[in-house]
Scaffold this active site. Sequence first.
Site, PDB file in Angstrom:
ATOM      1  N   ARG A  62       0.809  -1.216   0.000  1.00 38.48           N
ATOM      2  CA  ARG A  62       0.000   0.000   0.000  1.00 38.48           C
ATOM      3  C   ARG A  62       0.842   1.266   0.000  1.00 38.48           C
ATOM      4  NH1 ARG A  62      -5.614  -0.016   2.349  1.00 38.48           N
ATOM      5  NH2 ARG A  62      -6.327  -2.107   2.001  1.00 38.48           N
ATOM      6  N   TYR A 122       0.497   4.315  -2.457  1.00 39.85           N
ATOM      7  CA  TYR A 122      -0.637   5.218  -2.206  1.00 39.85           C
ATOM      8  C   TYR A 122      -0.404   5.993  -0.908  1.00 39.85           C
ATOM      9  CZ  TYR A 122      -5.628   6.508  -1.649  1.00 39.85           C
ATOM     10  OH  TYR A 122      -6.828   7.180  -1.506  1.00 39.85           O
ATOM     11  N   GLU A 151       2.313   6.487   1.031  1.00 35.80           N
ATOM     12  CA  GLU A 151       3.461   7.405   1.075  1.00 35.80           C
ATOM     13  C   GLU A 151       3.315   8.515   0.046  1.00 35.80           C
ATOM     14  OE1 GLU A 151       5.136   7.361   3.577  1.00 35.80           O
ATOM     15  OE2 GLU A 151       5.948   5.409   4.144  1.00 35.80           O
ATOM     16  N   ARG A 200     -13.465  -1.889  -4.598  1.00 35.75           N
ATOM     17  CA  ARG A 200     -13.602  -1.539  -3.187  1.00 35.75           C
ATOM     18  C   ARG A 200     -14.748  -2.336  -2.575  1.00 35.75           C
ATOM     19  NH1 ARG A 200     -12.685   4.949  -3.472  1.00 35.75           N
ATOM     20  NH2 ARG A 200     -13.262   4.679  -5.660  1.00 35.75           N
ATOM     21  N   SER A 230     -18.722  -1.561  -3.350  1.00 38.94           N
ATOM     22  CA  SER A 230     -19.152  -1.900  -4.712  1.00 38.94           C
ATOM     23  C   SER A 230     -19.060  -3.404  -4.940  1.00 38.94           C
ATOM     24  CB  SER A 230     -18.344  -1.115  -5.744  1.00 38.94           C
ATOM     25  OG  SER A 230     -16.983  -1.086  -5.403  1.00 38.94           O
ATOM     26  N   GLN A 273     -12.120  -7.176  10.472  1.00 41.75           N
ATOM     27  CA  GLN A 273     -11.511  -5.839  10.286  1.00 41.75           C
ATOM     28  C   GLN A 273     -12.633  -4.821  10.094  1.00 41.75           C
ATOM     29  OE1 GLN A 273     -11.611  -8.193   7.956  1.00 41.75           O
ATOM     30  NE2 GLN A 273     -11.179  -7.482   5.893  1.00 41.75           N
ATOM     31  N   ARG A 298     -14.175  -0.784   9.082  1.00 38.19           N
ATOM     32  CA  ARG A 298     -14.086   0.484   8.360  1.00 38.19           C
ATOM     33  C   ARG A 298     -15.298   1.311   8.788  1.00 38.19           C
ATOM     34  NH1 ARG A 298      -9.969  -1.702   7.372  1.00 38.19           N
ATOM     35  NH2 ARG A 298      -8.833  -1.865   5.391  1.00 38.19           N
ATOM     36  N   PRO A 303      -5.378  -2.581   6.822  1.00 35.98           N
ATOM     37  CA  PRO A 303      -5.590  -2.069   8.182  1.00 35.98           C
ATOM     38  C   PRO A 303      -6.707  -2.829   8.910  1.00 35.98           C
ATOM     39  CG  PRO A 303      -5.406  -0.259   6.624  1.00 35.98           C
ATOM     40  CD  PRO A 303      -5.485  -1.522   5.817  1.00 35.98           C
ATOM     41  N   GLN A 350      -8.376  -1.898  11.705  1.00 28.30           N
ATOM     42  CA  GLN A 350      -9.499  -1.078  12.168  1.00 28.30           C
ATOM     43  C   GLN A 350      -9.326   0.359  11.689  1.00 28.30           C
ATOM     44  OE1 GLN A 350      -9.517  -1.201  16.448  1.00 28.30           O
ATOM     45  NE2 GLN A 350      -7.455  -0.385  16.610  1.00 28.30           N
TER      46      GLN A 350
END
Length: 312
Positions: free
Chosen positions: A142, A145, A147, A186, A189, A209, A211, A274, A276
Amino acid sequence: MKKRILITGGAGFLGSQLCEKLLNENHEVICLDNYFTGQKENITHLLKNPYFELIRHDVTMPFFIEVDEIYNLACPASPIHYQYNPIKTIKTSVMGAINMLGLAKRIKAKILQASTSEVYGDPEVHPQTESYWGNVNPIGERSCYDEGKRCAESLFVNYHKQNDVKIKIIRIFNTYGPKMHPNDGRVVSNFIMQALQNKDITIFGNGTQTRSFCYVDDLLDGLVRMMGTDDSVIGPINMGNPNEFSMNELASLVIKLTDSKSKLIYLPLPSDDPLQRKPDIAKAKEILDWEPKIDLEEGLKETIKYFKKFVI
Ligand code: NAD
Ligand code: UDP
């Protein structure tokens, strides 16, 4: 007052809806996009408006125009798309920021950067406040994106300090809604398209996890409020819906709302995903008097309505 506004990434999910919103508010809008993840269909209905202009351009190349405001949204946002060509993703974030900041400096325009909750990486602080510096793997999948966006934030604050550019940084947390690409990759979708076709719902990892999902209308209201603040407000400010859901909960809700026969299948969790994520939005409330109004169920219903047209 009618303003002339440039939106980079204007053919994408958020950009196209922002074009429409600002035209409805009687501004003149210039939409710039290279169509990597955006689509002309998102904006063709705006072409009949004489105050709308569409320009095919890549933000990694310099661009010259006279505008009052710039929303810098150009960058693929879905992990599968930004990882497809990681070097290009970094160039888009970093060279795109340099080109747009250079433009803003020359023409004295206000410029807003669409930054991201990904600057916090896999966070060890929960919920995430703007003062948290994050936990990003600089060499992981990742990083192109994360950094790239972190470097863009640094460029923004330094153009502000060194050259007095009027900047605004918003850290956007997972936002969903109509105009997302059906194959965007994503989670919202993917789950809706799978549920509408009664296909297996692909949960990565064990689905615990989390979001926090923000509906597009709420987010755009926040972006425009931020642009409207006085020059002393530069951010970064978190923007997202603080209601947190696990991917298992999201899948169940999508199945319920689509009345689907889909089953859940569990696939490997991508690296550095990630565990959480939830925004602390105290700053947005205090400075912008902003908070989201649309809950997940209501927003998903609207989004499902939109995605139905892609399913025969
Ligand atoms: P999107 O992929 O739908 O839109 C991005 C747009 O940028 C597309 O139209 C794409 O063609 C364009 N683009 C990509 N590279 C370009 C380049 N080099 N030159 C010109 N145009 C280019 O994604 P989105 O969800 O609309 O995201 C918009 C912005 O918001 C992105 O900067 C993204 O990082 C940020 N953001 C979005 C979310 C979210 O949940 N939607 C979360 C955090 C940050
Ligand atoms: N995800 C999933 N199934 C999918 C797509 C994504 O379980 O088909 C998970 C993904 O692993 C992550 C979360 O959903 O934990 C959100 O993923 P997304 O790509 O939407 O955005 P992110 O927040 O990870 O950038």
